[in-house]
Design a protein around this motif. Structure first.
Motif, PDB file in Angstrom:
ATOM      1  N   LEU A  82     -31.257  15.320  44.563  1.00  0.00           N
ATOM      2  CA  LEU A  82     -32.050  14.099  44.779  1.00  0.00           C
ATOM      3  C   LEU A  82     -33.500  14.462  45.087  1.00  0.00           C
ATOM      4  O   LEU A  82     -34.428  13.848  44.556  1.00  0.00           O
ATOM      5  CB  LEU A  82     -31.466  13.277  45.932  1.00  0.00           C
ATOM      6  N   ALA A  83     -33.699  15.476  45.927  1.00  0.00           N
ATOM      7  CA  ALA A  83     -35.063  15.912  46.267  1.00  0.00           C
ATOM      8  C   ALA A  83     -35.779  16.444  45.031  1.00  0.00           C
ATOM      9  O   ALA A  83     -36.974  16.184  44.819  1.00  0.00           O
ATOM     10  CB  ALA A  83     -35.015  16.973  47.369  1.00  0.00           C
ATOM     11  N   ARG A  84     -35.028  17.185  44.193  1.00  0.00           N
ATOM     12  CA  ARG A  84     -35.645  17.719  42.967  1.00  0.00           C
ATOM     13  C   ARG A  84     -35.956  16.597  41.975  1.00  0.00           C
ATOM     14  O   ARG A  84     -36.981  16.641  41.276  1.00  0.00           O
ATOM     15  CB  ARG A  84     -34.725  18.778  42.344  1.00  0.00           C
ATOM     16  N   LEU A  85     -35.109  15.585  41.910  1.00  0.00           N
ATOM     17  CA  LEU A  85     -35.398  14.436  41.038  1.00  0.00           C
ATOM     18  C   LEU A  85     -36.647  13.701  41.523  1.00  0.00           C
ATOM     19  O   LEU A  85     -37.505  13.300  40.715  1.00  0.00           O
ATOM     20  CB  LEU A  85     -34.197  13.487  41.013  1.00  0.00           C
ATOM     21  N   ASP A  86     -36.757  13.552  42.828  1.00  0.00           N
ATOM     22  CA  ASP A  86     -37.939  12.906  43.421  1.00  0.00           C
ATOM     23  C   ASP A  86     -39.210  13.685  43.051  1.00  0.00           C
ATOM     24  O   ASP A  86     -40.226  13.099  42.665  1.00  0.00           O
ATOM     25  CB  ASP A  86     -37.749  12.838  44.939  1.00  0.00           C
ATOM     26  N   ALA A  87     -39.129  15.010  43.131  1.00  0.00           N
ATOM     27  CA  ALA A  87     -40.288  15.850  42.794  1.00  0.00           C
ATOM     28  C   ALA A  87     -40.619  15.741  41.306  1.00  0.00           C
ATOM     29  O   ALA A  87     -41.805  15.699  40.923  1.00  0.00           O
ATOM     30  CB  ALA A  87     -39.998  17.307  43.170  1.00  0.00           C
ATOM     31  N   LEU A  88     -39.586  15.663  40.465  1.00  0.00           N
ATOM     32  CA  LEU A  88     -39.815  15.522  39.020  1.00  0.00           C
ATOM     33  C   LEU A  88     -40.487  14.179  38.725  1.00  0.00           C
ATOM     34  O   LEU A  88     -41.418  14.104  37.904  1.00  0.00           O
ATOM     35  CB  LEU A  88     -38.478  15.641  38.276  1.00  0.00           C
ATOM     36  N   ALA A  89     -40.043  13.129  39.400  1.00  0.00           N
ATOM     37  CA  ALA A  89     -40.664  11.816  39.200  1.00  0.00           C
ATOM     38  C   ALA A  89     -42.140  11.854  39.587  1.00  0.00           C
ATOM     39  O   ALA A  89     -42.978  11.205  38.948  1.00  0.00           O
ATOM     40  CB  ALA A  89     -39.920  10.759  40.015  1.00  0.00           C
ATOM     41  N   ALA A  90     -42.450  12.628  40.615  1.00  0.00           N
ATOM     42  CA  ALA A  90     -43.842  12.707  41.093  1.00  0.00           C
ATOM     43  C   ALA A  90     -44.758  13.366  40.065  1.00  0.00           C
ATOM     44  O   ALA A  90     -45.984  13.194  40.120  1.00  0.00           O
ATOM     45  CB  ALA A  90     -43.891  13.469  42.419  1.00  0.00           C
ATOM     46  N   THR A  91     -44.211  14.140  39.121  1.00  0.00           N
ATOM     47  CA  THR A  91     -45.060  14.785  38.113  1.00  0.00           C
ATOM     48  C   THR A  91     -45.542  13.804  37.053  1.00  0.00           C
ATOM     49  O   THR A  91     -46.427  14.125  36.260  1.00  0.00           O
ATOM     50  CB  THR A  91     -44.300  15.916  37.372  1.00  0.00           C
ATOM     51  N   GLY A  92     -44.940  12.620  36.986  1.00  0.00           N
ATOM     52  CA  GLY A  92     -45.334  11.649  35.969  1.00  0.00           C
ATOM     53  C   GLY A  92     -44.659  11.851  34.625  1.00  0.00           C
ATOM     54  O   GLY A  92     -44.994  11.184  33.649  1.00  0.00           O
ATOM     55  N   ALA A  93     -43.688  12.761  34.553  1.00  0.00           N
ATOM     56  CA  ALA A  93     -43.035  13.070  33.271  1.00  0.00           C
ATOM     57  C   ALA A  93     -42.019  12.014  32.860  1.00  0.00           C
ATOM     58  O   ALA A  93     -41.634  11.964  31.692  1.00  0.00           O
ATOM     59  CB  ALA A  93     -42.339  14.425  33.358  1.00  0.00           C
ATOM     60  N   LEU A  94     -41.578  11.185  33.800  1.00  0.00           N
ATOM     61  CA  LEU A  94     -40.455  10.287  33.536  1.00  0.00           C
ATOM     62  C   LEU A  94     -40.915   8.853  33.300  1.00  0.00           C
ATOM     63  O   LEU A  94     -41.784   8.350  34.013  1.00  0.00           O
ATOM     64  CB  LEU A  94     -39.472  10.309  34.714  1.00  0.00           C
ATOM     65  N   ILE A 124     -35.574   6.190  45.118  1.00  0.00           N
ATOM     66  CA  ILE A 124     -36.532   7.107  44.479  1.00  0.00           C
ATOM     67  C   ILE A 124     -37.345   6.350  43.425  1.00  0.00           C
ATOM     68  O   ILE A 124     -38.571   6.466  43.354  1.00  0.00           O
ATOM     69  CB  ILE A 124     -35.790   8.311  43.846  1.00  0.00           C
ATOM     70  N   ALA A 125     -36.647   5.557  42.603  1.00  0.00           N
ATOM     71  CA  ALA A 125     -37.343   4.788  41.562  1.00  0.00           C
ATOM     72  C   ALA A 125     -38.361   3.834  42.187  1.00  0.00           C
ATOM     73  O   ALA A 125     -39.496   3.727  41.713  1.00  0.00           O
ATOM     74  CB  ALA A 125     -36.332   4.020  40.718  1.00  0.00           C
ATOM     75  N   ALA A 126     -37.954   3.153  43.246  1.00  0.00           N
ATOM     76  CA  ALA A 126     -38.860   2.198  43.895  1.00  0.00           C
ATOM     77  C   ALA A 126     -40.091   2.922  44.449  1.00  0.00           C
ATOM     78  O   ALA A 126     -41.217   2.434  44.316  1.00  0.00           O
ATOM     79  CB  ALA A 126     -38.118   1.459  45.004  1.00  0.00           C
ATOM     80  N   ALA A 127     -39.871   4.106  45.021  1.00  0.00           N
ATOM     81  CA  ALA A 127     -40.990   4.850  45.613  1.00  0.00           C
ATOM     82  C   ALA A 127     -42.006   5.251  44.552  1.00  0.00           C
ATOM     83  O   ALA A 127     -43.209   5.341  44.832  1.00  0.00           O
ATOM     84  CB  ALA A 127     -40.460   6.087  46.341  1.00  0.00           C
ATOM     85  N   HIS A 128     -41.530   5.520  43.339  1.00  0.00           N
ATOM     86  CA  HIS A 128     -42.434   5.944  42.260  1.00  0.00           C
ATOM     87  C   HIS A 128     -42.786   4.796  41.321  1.00  0.00           C
ATOM     88  O   HIS A 128     -43.410   5.031  40.275  1.00  0.00           O
ATOM     89  CB  HIS A 128     -41.807   7.105  41.480  1.00  0.00           C
ATOM     90  N   ARG A 129     -42.342   3.579  41.658  1.00  0.00           N
ATOM     91  CA  ARG A 129     -42.605   2.398  40.825  1.00  0.00           C
ATOM     92  C   ARG A 129     -42.119   2.603  39.400  1.00  0.00           C
ATOM     93  O   ARG A 129     -42.791   2.239  38.423  1.00  0.00           O
ATOM     94  CB  ARG A 129     -44.091   2.029  40.837  1.00  0.00           C
ATOM     95  N   LEU A 130     -40.952   3.207  39.271  1.00  0.00           N
ATOM     96  CA  LEU A 130     -40.349   3.431  37.954  1.00  0.00           C
ATOM     97  C   LEU A 130     -39.140   2.508  37.788  1.00  0.00           C
ATOM     98  O   LEU A 130     -38.440   2.209  38.761  1.00  0.00           O
ATOM     99  CB  LEU A 130     -39.880   4.886  37.824  1.00  0.00           C
ATOM    100  N   PRO A 131     -38.882   2.069  36.547  1.00  0.00           N
ATOM    101  CA  PRO A 131     -37.645   1.309  36.303  1.00  0.00           C
ATOM    102  C   PRO A 131     -36.434   2.227  36.374  1.00  0.00           C
ATOM    103  O   PRO A 131     -36.570   3.454  36.312  1.00  0.00           O
ATOM    104  CB  PRO A 131     -37.844   0.761  34.889  1.00  0.00           C
ATOM    105  N   VAL A 132     -35.271   1.623  36.480  1.00  0.00           N
ATOM    106  CA  VAL A 132     -34.025   2.395  36.532  1.00  0.00           C
ATOM    107  C   VAL A 132     -33.208   2.150  35.259  1.00  0.00           C
ATOM    108  O   VAL A 132     -33.342   1.113  34.608  1.00  0.00           O
ATOM    109  CB  VAL A 132     -33.164   2.023  37.762  1.00  0.00           C
ATOM    110  N   VAL A 133     -32.347   3.124  34.949  1.00  0.00           N
ATOM    111  CA  VAL A 133     -31.370   3.005  33.861  1.00  0.00           C
ATOM    112  C   VAL A 133     -30.001   3.158  34.507  1.00  0.00           C
ATOM    113  O   VAL A 133     -29.641   4.247  34.963  1.00  0.00           O
ATOM    114  CB  VAL A 133     -31.591   4.081  32.783  1.00  0.00           C
ATOM    115  N   LEU A 134     -29.271   2.044  34.580  1.00  0.00           N
ATOM    116  CA  LEU A 134     -28.021   2.010  35.340  1.00  0.00           C
ATOM    117  C   LEU A 134     -26.799   2.133  34.445  1.00  0.00           C
ATOM    118  O   LEU A 134     -26.748   1.547  33.360  1.00  0.00           O
ATOM    119  CB  LEU A 134     -27.919   0.686  36.104  1.00  0.00           C
ATOM    120  N   HIS A 135     -25.819   2.889  34.954  1.00  0.00           N
ATOM    121  CA  HIS A 135     -24.519   3.071  34.295  1.00  0.00           C
ATOM    122  C   HIS A 135     -23.464   2.418  35.180  1.00  0.00           C
ATOM    123  O   HIS A 135     -23.431   2.669  36.386  1.00  0.00           O
ATOM    124  CB  HIS A 135     -24.271   4.581  34.157  1.00  0.00           C
TER     125      HIS A 135
END
Ligand SMILES: [Zn+2]
Length: 265
Positions: A82-94, A124-135
Motif C-alpha cells: 500500500l505504501a509503495r502504491l501510494d508512492a507510485l501514485a505520487a509520481t504522476g504515472a497513474l 490513497i486514490a482520494a489523497a492523490h485525486r485519482l479515480p478508482v477502478v473497482l473489482h
C-alpha cells in the motif's frame, strides 16, 4: 455523417503474457477498429513496472495500478505494498488507482481483510485525486456489489468506475448515486445476461464506459479466443442494441466519459 469516434478501451491487461508476442499488431488492429486509446490495468506492483515500460513504448496506452485481491492474497507484505502504491501514485504515472476490490468467487483473503484493503486504496486514490477502478465479484453466497457499496460509503466522494459490472439495475443506480461510472465488457453480449442488458437503462449516458478486460471475456461472436482491445466494437454494438440507440451516439458518449475520467490532462 459523424466522423468515426475514437473509442477508448478503459480496462485491459496488455502486460498479460498472451500479448507478449504480438502487442504492436494488437494495437494496430485496435486502431483500425476505431479503438485509439487503451487503459492497461496493472494488478500489482510488479505488473505496474511492466505496464510503465509498455506505456513508454506505446503512447496510445495509459495505465492504472492497484493491488487486486489476488496480488494482496499472494503478497508477503500488503501494508508495504500500500505504501509503495501510494508512492507510485505520487509520481504522476497513474491515471487511476485499481483495479482493486472484492473477490468472493475465488478463495482469497477473508472478506473483512479484502474490505479493509479496498478502503485503504480508496483513501490513497482520494489523497492523490485519482479515480478508482473497482473489482467486485460475487460468490460463496456473498453479493460483492452490496459489500462494495458499503465500503464506498466509508470513503464518500471517490470517483471512478465499477469495472466488469454484472449486477442488477438497482445496483447500477446505487453506484451512479455514489458518483461512480459503470463499465461493461463482453459479458453484455452473452445470451444469458438479459439482466445486465436491462440494467444499462439505469446508467445515465454520462456515466457509462466500455471495456474489453482483454485478454479475458471475449465477446460474442469471438468467445473462446483471446480477447483484445479491437473487439470493443462488438461490446459497443451490444450496448447500442440493448439501449435501442445508435452506436455512434454511444461511442461518442462513452469516449467523452473515458477521456474526462481517465485521460484529462
Ligand atoms: Zn481486469
Amino acid at each position: 455523417m459523424l466522423p468515426p469516434a475514437v473509442l477508448v478501451d478503459t480496462h485491459c491487461h496488455l502486460t498479460d503474457p498472451r500479448f507478449a508476442a504480438d502487442l504492436p499488431a494488437v494495437l494496430e488492429r485496435a486502431a483500425a477498429a476505431g479503438v485509439g486509446k487503451c487503459l492497461t490495468i496493472a494488478t500489482g506492483l510488479a505488473d505496474a513496472e511492466r505496464a510503465a515500460a509498455l506505456c513508454a513504448a506505446h503512447p496510445e496506452v495509459a495505465m492504472s495500478a492497484g493491488l487486486d485481491p489476488y496480488s494482496c492474497h499472494q503478497s508477503a507484505d500488503p501494508e508495504g505494498d500500500l505504501a509503495r502504491l501510494d508512492a507510485l501514485a505520487a509520481t504522476g504515472a497513474l491515471r487511476a488507482i485499481g483495479e482493486f476490490g472484492l473477490e468472493f468467487h475465488h478463495e482469497v483473503l477473508p472478506r473483512e481483510r479484502q474490505e479493509a484493503l479496498a478502503e485503504a486504496q480508496l483513501r490513497i486514490a482520494a489523497a492523490h485525486r485519482l479515480p478508482v477502478v473497482l473489482h467486485a465479484r460475487s460468490g460463496r453466497g456473498v453479493d460483492a456489489h452490496a459489500a462494495m457499496l458499503a465500503v464506498l460509503d466509508r470513503v464518500p466522494g471517490t470517483g471512478g468506475v465499477i469495472h466488469s459490472f454484472d449486477g442488477d439495475g438497482d445496483q447500477a443506480a446505487a453506484y451512479v448515486a455514489r458518483g461512480l461510472h459503470v463499465a461493461v465488457n463482453g459479458m453484455v453480449t452473452f445470451p444469458a445476461n438479459a439482466r445486465l442488458r436491462a440494467a444499462l437503462a439505469r446508467v445515465p449516458p454520462d456515466r457509462l464506459l466500455l471495456e474489453t478486460d482483454a485478454p479475458y471475456l471475449s465477446p460474442v461472436p469471438l468467445r473462446g479466443r483471446r480477447n483484445e482491445p479491437g473487439h470493443l466494437v462488438h461490446i459497443l454494438a451490444a450496448v447500442a442494441a440493448a439501449l435501442g440507440r445508435p452506436a455512434a451516439a454511444i461511442a461518442g458518449e462513452t469516449t467523452a466519459n473515458a477521456r474526462t475520467l481517465f485521460l484529462a490532462p
